[in-house]
Design a protein around this motif. Sequence first.
Motif, PDB file in Angstrom:
ATOM      1  N   SER A 162       5.435 -10.799 -31.959  1.00 53.30           N
ATOM      2  CA  SER A 162       3.969 -10.771 -32.219  1.00 53.30           C
ATOM      3  C   SER A 162       3.407 -10.773 -30.718  1.00 53.30           C
ATOM      4  CB  SER A 162       3.406 -11.774 -32.976  1.00 53.30           C
ATOM      5  OG  SER A 162       3.675 -12.914 -32.739  1.00 53.30           O
ATOM      6  N   ASP A 163       4.008 -10.878 -29.719  1.00 52.72           N
ATOM      7  CA  ASP A 163       3.546 -11.081 -28.441  1.00 52.72           C
ATOM      8  C   ASP A 163       3.736  -9.746 -27.608  1.00 52.72           C
ATOM      9  OD1 ASP A 163       4.288 -11.995 -25.433  1.00 52.72           O
ATOM     10  OD2 ASP A 163       3.113 -13.306 -26.205  1.00 52.72           O
ATOM     11  N   ALA A 164       2.692  -9.345 -26.992  1.00 56.05           N
ATOM     12  CA  ALA A 164       2.874  -8.009 -26.244  1.00 56.05           C
ATOM     13  C   ALA A 164       3.708  -7.958 -24.871  1.00 56.05           C
ATOM     14  CB  ALA A 164       1.523  -7.481 -25.727  1.00 56.05           C
ATOM     15  N   GLU A 165       3.895  -9.222 -24.370  1.00 58.12           N
ATOM     16  CA  GLU A 165       4.728  -9.597 -23.230  1.00 58.12           C
ATOM     17  C   GLU A 165       6.165  -9.340 -23.723  1.00 58.12           C
ATOM     18  OE1 GLU A 165       5.675 -12.761 -19.924  1.00 58.12           O
ATOM     19  OE2 GLU A 165       3.687 -12.668 -20.673  1.00 58.12           O
ATOM     20  N   VAL A 166       6.704  -9.989 -24.781  1.00 57.61           N
ATOM     21  CA  VAL A 166       7.847  -9.771 -25.132  1.00 57.61           C
ATOM     22  C   VAL A 166       8.436  -8.287 -25.681  1.00 57.61           C
ATOM     23  CG1 VAL A 166       9.506 -10.672 -27.202  1.00 57.61           C
ATOM     24  CG2 VAL A 166       8.031 -12.314 -26.108  1.00 57.61           C
ATOM     25  N   ARG A 167       7.340  -7.704 -26.568  1.00 58.30           N
ATOM     26  CA  ARG A 167       7.289  -6.474 -26.680  1.00 58.30           C
ATOM     27  C   ARG A 167       7.878  -5.374 -25.939  1.00 58.30           C
ATOM     28  NH1 ARG A 167       2.098  -4.177 -27.937  1.00 58.30           N
ATOM     29  NH2 ARG A 167       1.936  -4.039 -25.589  1.00 58.30           N
ATOM     30  N   ASP A 168       6.952  -5.536 -24.699  1.00 62.34           N
ATOM     31  CA  ASP A 168       7.021  -4.581 -23.518  1.00 62.34           C
ATOM     32  C   ASP A 168       8.332  -5.023 -22.551  1.00 62.34           C
ATOM     33  OD1 ASP A 168       4.502  -3.946 -24.219  1.00 62.34           O
ATOM     34  OD2 ASP A 168       3.640  -4.770 -22.573  1.00 62.34           O
ATOM     35  N   ALA A 169       8.919  -6.109 -22.907  1.00 64.00           N
ATOM     36  CA  ALA A 169      10.179  -6.248 -22.418  1.00 64.00           C
ATOM     37  C   ALA A 169      11.351  -5.572 -23.054  1.00 64.00           C
ATOM     38  CB  ALA A 169      10.607  -7.921 -22.182  1.00 64.00           C
ATOM     39  N   LEU A 170      11.129  -5.835 -24.504  1.00 64.75           N
ATOM     40  CA  LEU A 170      12.101  -5.076 -25.493  1.00 64.75           C
ATOM     41  C   LEU A 170      11.904  -3.536 -25.269  1.00 64.75           C
ATOM     42  CD1 LEU A 170      11.852  -7.149 -28.589  1.00 64.75           C
ATOM     43  CD2 LEU A 170      14.037  -6.946 -27.041  1.00 64.75           C
ATOM     44  N   ALA A 171      10.908  -2.882 -25.193  1.00 63.65           N
ATOM     45  CA  ALA A 171      10.547  -1.734 -25.170  1.00 63.65           C
ATOM     46  C   ALA A 171      11.212  -0.887 -23.918  1.00 63.65           C
ATOM     47  CB  ALA A 171       9.247  -1.301 -24.777  1.00 63.65           C
ATOM     48  N   ALA A 172      11.786  -1.697 -22.813  1.00 59.27           N
ATOM     49  CA  ALA A 172      12.842  -1.054 -21.882  1.00 59.27           C
ATOM     50  C   ALA A 172      14.152  -0.892 -22.364  1.00 59.27           C
ATOM     51  CB  ALA A 172      12.835  -2.097 -20.658  1.00 59.27           C
ATOM     52  N   ARG A 173      14.463  -1.428 -23.687  1.00 59.82           N
ATOM     53  CA  ARG A 173      15.690  -0.965 -24.272  1.00 59.82           C
ATOM     54  C   ARG A 173      15.676  -0.423 -25.814  1.00 59.82           C
ATOM     55  NH1 ARG A 173      17.809  -6.801 -24.620  1.00 59.82           N
ATOM     56  NH2 ARG A 173      19.640  -5.867 -25.290  1.00 59.82           N
ATOM     57  N   ALA A 174      14.627  -0.404 -26.226  1.00 65.10           N
ATOM     58  CA  ALA A 174      14.512   0.014 -27.644  1.00 65.10           C
ATOM     59  C   ALA A 174      13.230   0.674 -28.215  1.00 65.10           C
ATOM     60  CB  ALA A 174      14.886  -0.984 -28.570  1.00 65.10           C
ATOM     61  N   ASP A 175      13.436   1.358 -29.358  1.00 63.68           N
ATOM     62  CA  ASP A 175      12.082   1.919 -29.898  1.00 63.68           C
ATOM     63  C   ASP A 175      11.436   1.131 -30.840  1.00 63.68           C
ATOM     64  OD1 ASP A 175      12.348   4.643 -28.484  1.00 63.68           O
ATOM     65  OD2 ASP A 175      14.211   4.535 -29.601  1.00 63.68           O
ATOM     66  N   LEU A 176      12.154   0.088 -31.549  1.00 69.45           N
ATOM     67  CA  LEU A 176      11.844  -0.583 -32.577  1.00 69.45           C
ATOM     68  C   LEU A 176      12.457  -2.033 -32.637  1.00 69.45           C
ATOM     69  CD1 LEU A 176      12.465   1.980 -35.311  1.00 69.45           C
ATOM     70  CD2 LEU A 176      10.263   1.647 -34.450  1.00 69.45           C
ATOM     71  N   VAL A 177      11.841  -2.938 -33.542  1.00 72.48           N
ATOM     72  CA  VAL A 177      12.588  -4.303 -33.553  1.00 72.48           C
ATOM     73  C   VAL A 177      12.398  -4.944 -34.922  1.00 72.48           C
ATOM     74  CG1 VAL A 177      10.278  -5.591 -32.768  1.00 72.48           C
ATOM     75  CG2 VAL A 177      12.401  -6.438 -32.343  1.00 72.48           C
ATOM     76  N   ASP A 178      13.435  -5.480 -35.148  1.00 78.04           N
ATOM     77  CA  ASP A 178      13.485  -6.064 -36.708  1.00 78.04           C
ATOM     78  C   ASP A 178      14.097  -7.391 -36.405  1.00 78.04           C
ATOM     79  OD1 ASP A 178      16.257  -5.530 -36.644  1.00 78.04           O
ATOM     80  OD2 ASP A 178      16.155  -4.636 -38.740  1.00 78.04           O
TER      81      ASP A 178
ATOM     82  N   ALA B 149       9.684  -2.660 -39.573  1.00 79.86           N
ATOM     83  CA  ALA B 149      10.097  -2.822 -38.073  1.00 79.86           C
ATOM     84  C   ALA B 149       8.711  -2.680 -37.310  1.00 79.86           C
ATOM     85  CB  ALA B 149      11.016  -1.893 -37.663  1.00 79.86           C
ATOM     86  N   GLY B 150       8.866  -3.427 -36.263  1.00 78.38           N
ATOM     87  CA  GLY B 150       7.766  -3.376 -35.448  1.00 78.38           C
ATOM     88  C   GLY B 150       7.978  -2.198 -34.491  1.00 78.38           C
ATOM     89  N   ALA B 151       6.895  -1.373 -34.000  1.00 70.82           N
ATOM     90  CA  ALA B 151       7.029  -0.442 -33.045  1.00 70.82           C
ATOM     91  C   ALA B 151       7.001  -0.862 -31.348  1.00 70.82           C
ATOM     92  CB  ALA B 151       6.035   0.513 -33.123  1.00 70.82           C
ATOM     93  N   LEU B 152       8.087  -0.597 -30.618  1.00 66.70           N
ATOM     94  CA  LEU B 152       7.774  -1.116 -29.319  1.00 66.70           C
ATOM     95  C   LEU B 152       6.997  -0.214 -28.483  1.00 66.70           C
ATOM     96  CD1 LEU B 152      11.483  -2.545 -28.988  1.00 66.70           C
ATOM     97  CD2 LEU B 152       9.532  -3.980 -29.387  1.00 66.70           C
ATOM     98  N   HIS B 153       6.782   1.010 -28.830  1.00 66.91           N
ATOM     99  CA  HIS B 153       5.848   1.965 -28.090  1.00 66.91           C
ATOM    100  C   HIS B 153       4.700   2.366 -29.027  1.00 66.91           C
ATOM    101  CE1 HIS B 153       9.271   2.214 -25.121  1.00 66.91           C
ATOM    102  NE2 HIS B 153      10.014   2.107 -26.300  1.00 66.91           N
ATOM    103  N   GLY B 154       3.361   2.775 -28.457  1.00 69.13           N
ATOM    104  CA  GLY B 154       2.512   2.957 -29.099  1.00 69.13           C
ATOM    105  C   GLY B 154       2.525   4.155 -29.968  1.00 69.13           C
ATOM    106  N   HIS B 155       3.163   5.208 -29.399  1.00 69.55           N
ATOM    107  CA  HIS B 155       3.564   6.428 -30.318  1.00 69.55           C
ATOM    108  C   HIS B 155       4.525   6.303 -31.464  1.00 69.55           C
ATOM    109  CE1 HIS B 155       6.702   6.550 -27.284  1.00 69.55           C
ATOM    110  NE2 HIS B 155       7.352   7.336 -28.086  1.00 69.55           N
ATOM    111  N   HIS B 156       5.037   5.240 -31.685  1.00 68.10           N
ATOM    112  CA  HIS B 156       5.843   5.218 -32.847  1.00 68.10           C
ATOM    113  C   HIS B 156       5.139   4.797 -34.031  1.00 68.10           C
ATOM    114  CE1 HIS B 156       9.313   4.892 -29.896  1.00 68.10           C
ATOM    115  NE2 HIS B 156       9.645   5.948 -30.784  1.00 68.10           N
TER     116      HIS B 156
END
Length: 182
Positions: A113-129, A58-65
Amino acid sequence: MKGILVVSATKAEAAHVADRYDVLITGIGKVTAAVAVTAALARYPEDARPLVVNIGTAGALHGHHGGLYVPSTVINHDISSKVLRSLGHPVEDELSVDEGDGTVLATGDTFVSDAEVRDALAARADLVDMEGFAVASAACHMGTRARLVKYVSDHADESAMDWPKQIDVAGRALAQWLEERF
């Protein structure tokens, strides 16, 4: 191993799983995962379906994960739920998963693989798969339980392009998690 069906999107993610486990390789994405899990579970008697354990990266949506997670909630992030509900159609886009660690996994058919998409998802989740929601949904519809076990392979930005290089480390950690619990 009887009573457990280990589900992985790729052979590489399951490469270190012991031979004693029943392993299903689904292919990448929600559709292939849902179809493969449903077909596999249909081969079991209705009253004897196994626990489905979905392992993968999974991809981490926050830097600390980093490391291994067992999500408690999984969301289908790329369905237009709000619009469909406004049109009068019920949409199941969030599932609770037993025995999780409190993290939220977002599943979609997009390789993030796009930081902008990641940051939008980070408002709702911790990880992405790309399979977790489909696996959990198929298990639920087939009357059995699922657990999701995800190893962070990247930070859902340009580092995601190194995903193939991270699979072996992830596969070893996921196999160890299985050995310690089942």
